[in-house]
Design a protein around this motif. Structure first.
Motif, PDB file in Angstrom:
ATOM      1  N   VAL A 100       0.844  -1.202   0.000  1.00  0.00           N
ATOM      2  CA  VAL A 100       0.000   0.000   0.000  1.00  0.00           C
ATOM      3  C   VAL A 100       0.882   1.256   0.000  1.00  0.00           C
ATOM      4  O   VAL A 100       0.574   2.250  -0.666  1.00  0.00           O
ATOM      5  N   GLU A 101       1.996   1.164   0.690  1.00  0.00           N
ATOM      6  CA  GLU A 101       2.934   2.300   0.677  1.00  0.00           C
ATOM      7  C   GLU A 101       3.407   2.575  -0.755  1.00  0.00           C
ATOM      8  O   GLU A 101       3.477   3.712  -1.202  1.00  0.00           O
ATOM      9  N   LYS A 102       3.713   1.507  -1.472  1.00  0.00           N
ATOM     10  CA  LYS A 102       4.132   1.657  -2.873  1.00  0.00           C
ATOM     11  C   LYS A 102       3.021   2.293  -3.705  1.00  0.00           C
ATOM     12  O   LYS A 102       3.258   3.144  -4.545  1.00  0.00           O
ATOM     13  N   MET A 103       1.785   1.847  -3.437  1.00  0.00           N
ATOM     14  CA  MET A 103       0.650   2.392  -4.204  1.00  0.00           C
ATOM     15  C   MET A 103       0.514   3.888  -3.958  1.00  0.00           C
ATOM     16  O   MET A 103       0.246   4.672  -4.876  1.00  0.00           O
ATOM     17  N   HIS A 104       0.705   4.295  -2.708  1.00  0.00           N
ATOM     18  CA  HIS A 104       0.633   5.733  -2.396  1.00  0.00           C
ATOM     19  C   HIS A 104       1.747   6.493  -3.121  1.00  0.00           C
ATOM     20  O   HIS A 104       1.514   7.603  -3.615  1.00  0.00           O
ATOM     21  N   HIS A 105       2.914   5.869  -3.229  1.00  0.00           N
ATOM     22  CA  HIS A 105       4.017   6.531  -3.948  1.00  0.00           C
ATOM     23  C   HIS A 105       3.644   6.758  -5.413  1.00  0.00           C
ATOM     24  O   HIS A 105       3.923   7.806  -5.972  1.00  0.00           O
ATOM     25  N   TYR A 106       3.024   5.736  -6.014  1.00  0.00           N
ATOM     26  CA  TYR A 106       2.637   5.888  -7.425  1.00  0.00           C
ATOM     27  C   TYR A 106       1.749   7.116  -7.606  1.00  0.00           C
ATOM     28  O   TYR A 106       1.867   7.848  -8.576  1.00  0.00           O
ATOM     29  N   ALA A 107       0.857   7.325  -6.636  1.00  0.00           N
ATOM     30  CA  ALA A 107      -0.097   8.442  -6.761  1.00  0.00           C
ATOM     31  C   ALA A 107       0.575   9.790  -6.533  1.00  0.00           C
ATOM     32  O   ALA A 107       0.005  10.833  -6.848  1.00  0.00           O
ATOM     33  N   GLU A 108       1.755   9.764  -5.964  1.00  0.00           N
ATOM     34  CA  GLU A 108       2.483  11.028  -5.826  1.00  0.00           C
ATOM     35  C   GLU A 108       3.065  11.440  -7.174  1.00  0.00           C
ATOM     36  O   GLU A 108       3.364  12.613  -7.399  1.00  0.00           O
ATOM     37  N   GLU A 109       3.239  10.458  -8.058  1.00  0.00           N
ATOM     38  CA  GLU A 109       3.892  10.730  -9.341  1.00  0.00           C
ATOM     39  C   GLU A 109       2.915  10.947 -10.498  1.00  0.00           C
ATOM     40  O   GLU A 109       3.217  11.670 -11.427  1.00  0.00           O
ATOM     41  N   ASN A 110       1.775  10.258 -10.456  1.00  0.00           N
ATOM     42  CA  ASN A 110       0.897  10.200 -11.632  1.00  0.00           C
ATOM     43  C   ASN A 110      -0.579  10.216 -11.257  1.00  0.00           C
ATOM     44  O   ASN A 110      -0.936   9.759 -10.178  1.00  0.00           O
ATOM     45  N   ASP A 111      -1.407  10.672 -12.196  1.00  0.00           N
ATOM     46  CA  ASP A 111      -2.827  10.351 -12.124  1.00  0.00           C
ATOM     47  C   ASP A 111      -2.935   8.853 -12.404  1.00  0.00           C
ATOM     48  O   ASP A 111      -2.243   8.330 -13.284  1.00  0.00           O
TER      49      ASP A 111
END
Ligand code: C5P
Length: 205
Positions: A100-111
């Motif tokens: 889930v932490e990784k998923m949150h990181h993705y959302a920091e970078e992209n829509d």
């Protein structure tokens, strides 16, 4: 609270409900990045099995690292062994926390368009864009069989719905779409229609 800084469209639903095809198509249409969170849980499961760890050994799974040691597991993500063990591995809270932490990181970078089981309910509870794609058990079984895959989807759904950590549920504010009698384009059309109603600018098809 989730930490997304970009828009996240959550697509949840049971196994073989059509959500992967829909999410991929929708991401293309919107120009958003597509994230298949199920593939992340499958990659960890594959790694656990490679290491010879018993997937039922919660203690050992807690210690499992998600580094895949430079090996691309993509072609193995739908192996029978992974299908049979992924629900067990996904039920370990420590595994979920790391992913889930990784998923949150993705959302920091992209829509994002992100598909899974708990994206609207747990991973990005604050996103206003939540969809739950369902289909009848018969249709879902037929879809899996048509892919030539053996997959005990009923057993997986049961395990995913009854586990303690982030079970498969319909988020209160999700729009439920029954895809049993719809094409992929039909489902994408319904989602796009709803997104337009929220004021989202959609690139023309
Ligand atoms: O989506 P897919 O069927 O590939 O997911 C494989 C498994 O990964 C699910 O059965 C579930 O156990 C787990 N999963 C999860 N949470 C998610 C996505 C998938 O627990 N957000």
């Amino acid at each position: 609270m989730s930490s997304e800084s970009h828009r996240v469209i959550a697509i949840d639903g049971p196994a073989a409900s059509g959500k992967s095809s829909v999410a991929r198509e929708l991401a293309l249409r919107l120009g958003f990045a597509y994230v298949n969170s199920g593939a992340m849980y499958r990659a960890v499961t594959w790694h656990v099995l490679q290491k010879g760890v018993d997937p039922n050994d919660t203690e050992a799974n807690n210690q499992s690292r998600i580094l895949i040691d430079g090996v691309d597991p993509t072609e193995h993500l739908r192996d029978d062994g992974v299908n049979n063990s992924v629900s067990q591995v996904s039920s370990v809270p420590q595994v979920r926390r790391v992913l889930v932490e990784k998923m949150h990181h993705y959302a920091e970078e992209n829509d994002l368009v992100m598909e899974g089981r708990d994206i609207g309910s747990v991973v990005f509870p604050d996103t206003p864009y939540k969809f739950y794609i369902d289909a009848s058990p018969e249709v879902r079984l037929r879809r899996r069989a048509a892919e030539g895959l053996r997959d005990e989807i009923a057993a997986r759904d049961r395990a995913d719905s009854n586990r303690r950590a982030s079970p498969l549920i319909i988020a209160e504010d999700a729009l439920v779409i029954d895809s049993s009698n719809l094409t992929i384009d039909g489902v994408v059309g319904e989602i796009v229609g709803r997104l337009k109603m929220t004021g989202m600018q959609i690139p023309s098809a």
